[in-house]
Write an enzyme that holds these catalytic residues in place. Structure first.
Site, PDB file in Angstrom:
ATOM      1  N   ARG A  66      44.140  21.238  -2.023  1.00 40.98           N
ATOM      2  CA  ARG A  66      45.198  22.216  -1.773  1.00 40.98           C
ATOM      3  C   ARG A  66      46.022  21.747  -0.578  1.00 40.98           C
ATOM      4  O   ARG A  66      45.479  21.543   0.504  1.00 40.98           O
ATOM      5  CB  ARG A  66      44.565  23.587  -1.477  1.00 40.98           C
ATOM      6  N   GLU A  85      48.713  33.264   3.035  1.00 37.93           N
ATOM      7  CA  GLU A  85      48.399  34.298   4.035  1.00 37.93           C
ATOM      8  C   GLU A  85      49.625  35.062   4.540  1.00 37.93           C
ATOM      9  O   GLU A  85      49.939  35.018   5.741  1.00 37.93           O
ATOM     10  CB  GLU A  85      47.650  33.674   5.214  1.00 37.93           C
ATOM     11  N   TYR A 101      37.209  34.123   6.482  1.00 36.36           N
ATOM     12  CA  TYR A 101      36.585  33.583   7.702  1.00 36.36           C
ATOM     13  C   TYR A 101      35.514  34.521   8.265  1.00 36.36           C
ATOM     14  O   TYR A 101      34.442  34.061   8.635  1.00 36.36           O
ATOM     15  CB  TYR A 101      37.653  33.244   8.751  1.00 36.36           C
ATOM     16  N   GLU A 126      40.413  28.940   1.111  1.00 31.01           N
ATOM     17  CA  GLU A 126      40.057  28.472   2.464  1.00 31.01           C
ATOM     18  C   GLU A 126      38.762  29.133   2.890  1.00 31.01           C
ATOM     19  O   GLU A 126      38.572  30.339   2.718  1.00 31.01           O
ATOM     20  CB  GLU A 126      41.109  28.870   3.510  1.00 31.01           C
TER      21      GLU A 126
HETATM   22  O1  IFM Z   1      44.404  26.777  10.202  1.00 35.71           O
HETATM   23  C1  IFM Z   1      44.471  28.015   9.577  1.00 35.71           C
HETATM   24  C2  IFM Z   1      45.278  27.930   8.296  1.00 35.71           C
HETATM   25  O2  IFM Z   1      46.539  27.424   8.508  1.00 35.71           O
HETATM   26  C3  IFM Z   1      45.426  29.309   7.683  1.00 35.71           C
HETATM   27  N1  IFM Z   1      44.143  29.956   7.557  1.00 35.71           N
HETATM   28  C4  IFM Z   1      43.255  29.959   8.695  1.00 35.71           C
HETATM   29  C5  IFM Z   1      43.103  28.548   9.239  1.00 35.71           C
HETATM   30  C6  IFM Z   1      42.158  28.556  10.465  1.00 35.71           C
HETATM   31  O3  IFM Z   1      42.681  29.366  11.470  1.00 35.71           O
END
Ligand code: IFM
Length: 445
Positions: free
Chosen positions: A75, A164, A290, A349
């Site tokens: 990605r 995001e 996260y 992510e």
């Molecule tokens: O680095 C970022 C990414 O650009 C978007 N999502 C979270 C990651 C970590 O903070």
């Protein structure tokens, strides 16, 4: 480790401004992040993405590393100002050429590209006319989507409109800690609507151009009240509405959530038909996870927002001080799946930053030991497996990130990569987590 289907996607994710560098090459225009980085005090130690991982010149080496790890998906995002320097008008052919070369290189290595059109680096000229606070930006985004599809649509099957939008609105326009640095609190809401409208118009443009696999990716968090006190549960609901529902209710239910806790009776600037565009069916949904969030009632009745972040306690933390709660990913996926008629889900992510050591220069082919990252990835992949067992149709997992890179306001201080980057020499060194991921992927196929 539980089994995953043979066609499950195992990959990594990156974003243009965080890795490409080459900000003044081949006709690239200025982005909001170039401007933000140049403003004193915005980014830790004055770091910028001007060179980053120099991926613009080293993409072949980077794709070769991906192939060595056995990744079957990658990605990446396209830099809008590289392709359309001022954010409108005709394309910059040389900018498109780069993504053409990258796509060909991925194809040659059998790696499926997941292309994100916009990962925060808005052309500065568009910001100068209002950025995402301006409705027109959504229409410019659709034009840009069409330009990129015209060039790459014959080789790229998976198209993600935005990365995001919650973070772009909240950090960029509400709190001012990311570009463009505006601290408007709830007056940032038009940015949310225009990002969503851009997604809707971009989706329509991609469909018209023949794209058959279109996604939206957002950052989500399971929200937990700090206690059973009704004031805390009300605050948790308010936060959930802002972080999760503001972007998902319009996309999957065709309406905005209740924002009265914020004194907002109606999201401003919504025209007839906007929600129809925004809620057009998608072929996939990208979840970036996260950590969970624990929310309490605001500390004072005069607080600007109707919640306080009470912090997750009693769990390990990453080097970035983020709580490590793998089961939060299972909880989130099950919850989102119950709330919405989700298309297939991709974890676009998931990853962690630790202060990894540099490879030992005295040891030939030294690697970088990062046992915490291995434990983190192992636990989160198991959490995905649990969600699948519970009925969530998750089809891929992409680690953030392939390389250590420019971590926005933190500059180069937070290392998220499977591959260590020496930012002086640009030497890449796979960490032990990269080797672990390689073995994991091999065992799954
Ligand atoms: O680095 C970022 C990414 O650009 C978007 N999502 C979270 C990651 C970590 O903070």
């Amino acid at each position: 480790m539980p089994r995953f289907p043979a066609d499950f996607l195992w990959g990594t994710a990156t974003a243009a401004y965080q890795i490409e560098g080459a900000v003044d090459e081949d006709g690239r225009g200025r982005s909001t992040w170039d401007t933000f980085c140049a403003e004193p005090g915005r980014v830790r130690d004055g770091h910028t993405g001007a060179v980053a991982c120099d991926h613009y010149h080293r993409y072949r080496e980077d794709v070769a590393l991906m192939a060595e790890l056995g990744l079957n998906a990658y990605r990446f995002s396209v830099s809008w100002p590289r392709v359309q320097p001022g954010g409108s008008g005709g394309p910059n052919t040389k900018g498109l050429d780069f993504y053409d070369r990258l796509t060909d290189e991925l194809a040659a290595r059998g790696i499926t590209p997941f292309l994100t059109l916009h990962h925060w680096d808005l052309p500065q000229e568009l910001e100068d006319t209002g950025g995402w606070l301006a409705r027109d930006t959504a229409y410019r985004f659709a034009d840009y989507a069409e330009i990129v599809h015209t060039r790459l649509g014959d080789r790229v099957a998976h198209w993600t409109t935005l990365n995001e939008p919650f973070v772009q609105m909240a950090f960029g326009y509400a709190l001012g800690v990311h570009a463009p640095g505006k601290a408007l609190l709830m007056d940032a809401l038009p940015a949310a609507h225009h990002l969503l409208l851009g997604h809707g118009l971009g989706t329509a443009a991609l469909r018209a151009a023949g794209a058959s696999h279109i996604l939206l990716t957002n950052n989500h968090t399971p929200v937990r009240p700090a206690s059973a006190d009704p004031a805390d549960t009300a605050a948790a609901d308010a936060y959930d509405a802002l972080h999760n529902r503001l972007f998902l209710d319009p996309v999957f239910l065709g309406r905005y959530p209740d924002l009265t806790a914020y004194g907002v009776s109606e999201v401003p600037g919504v025209s007839e038909d906007d929600l129809d565009l925004i809620s057009a069916p998608l072929d996939g949904f990208g979840v970036n996870y996260y950590n969970p969030t624990r929310i309490a009632a605001p500390e004072s009745p005069d607080a600007a927002l109707p919640f306080t972040d009470a912090g997750i306690t009693g769990v390990p933390r990453t080097g970035f001080d983020w709580p490590v709660v793998p089961e939060g990913l299972t909880e989130l996926l099950i919850d989102l799946n119950a709330r919405y008629p989700l298309p297939p889900v991709y974890i676009t992510e998931n990853g962690c930053a630790y202060p990894d050591p540099a490879p030992d220069p005295d040891i030939p082919n030294a690697t970088v030991p990062d046992p915490e990252r291995i434990a983190y990835l192992d636990a989160h992949i198991r959490a995905v497996a649990s969600a699948r067992t519970a009925g969530v149709d998750v089809r891929g997992y992409l680690v953030w990130s392939l390389l250590d890179n420019f971590e926005w306001a933190e500059g180069y201080h937070q290392r998220f990569g499977l591959i260590h980057v020496d930012f002086t020499t640009q030497k890449r060194t796979p960490k032990t987590s990269a080797l672990w991921y390689q073995a994991h992927i091999a065992a799954m196929s």
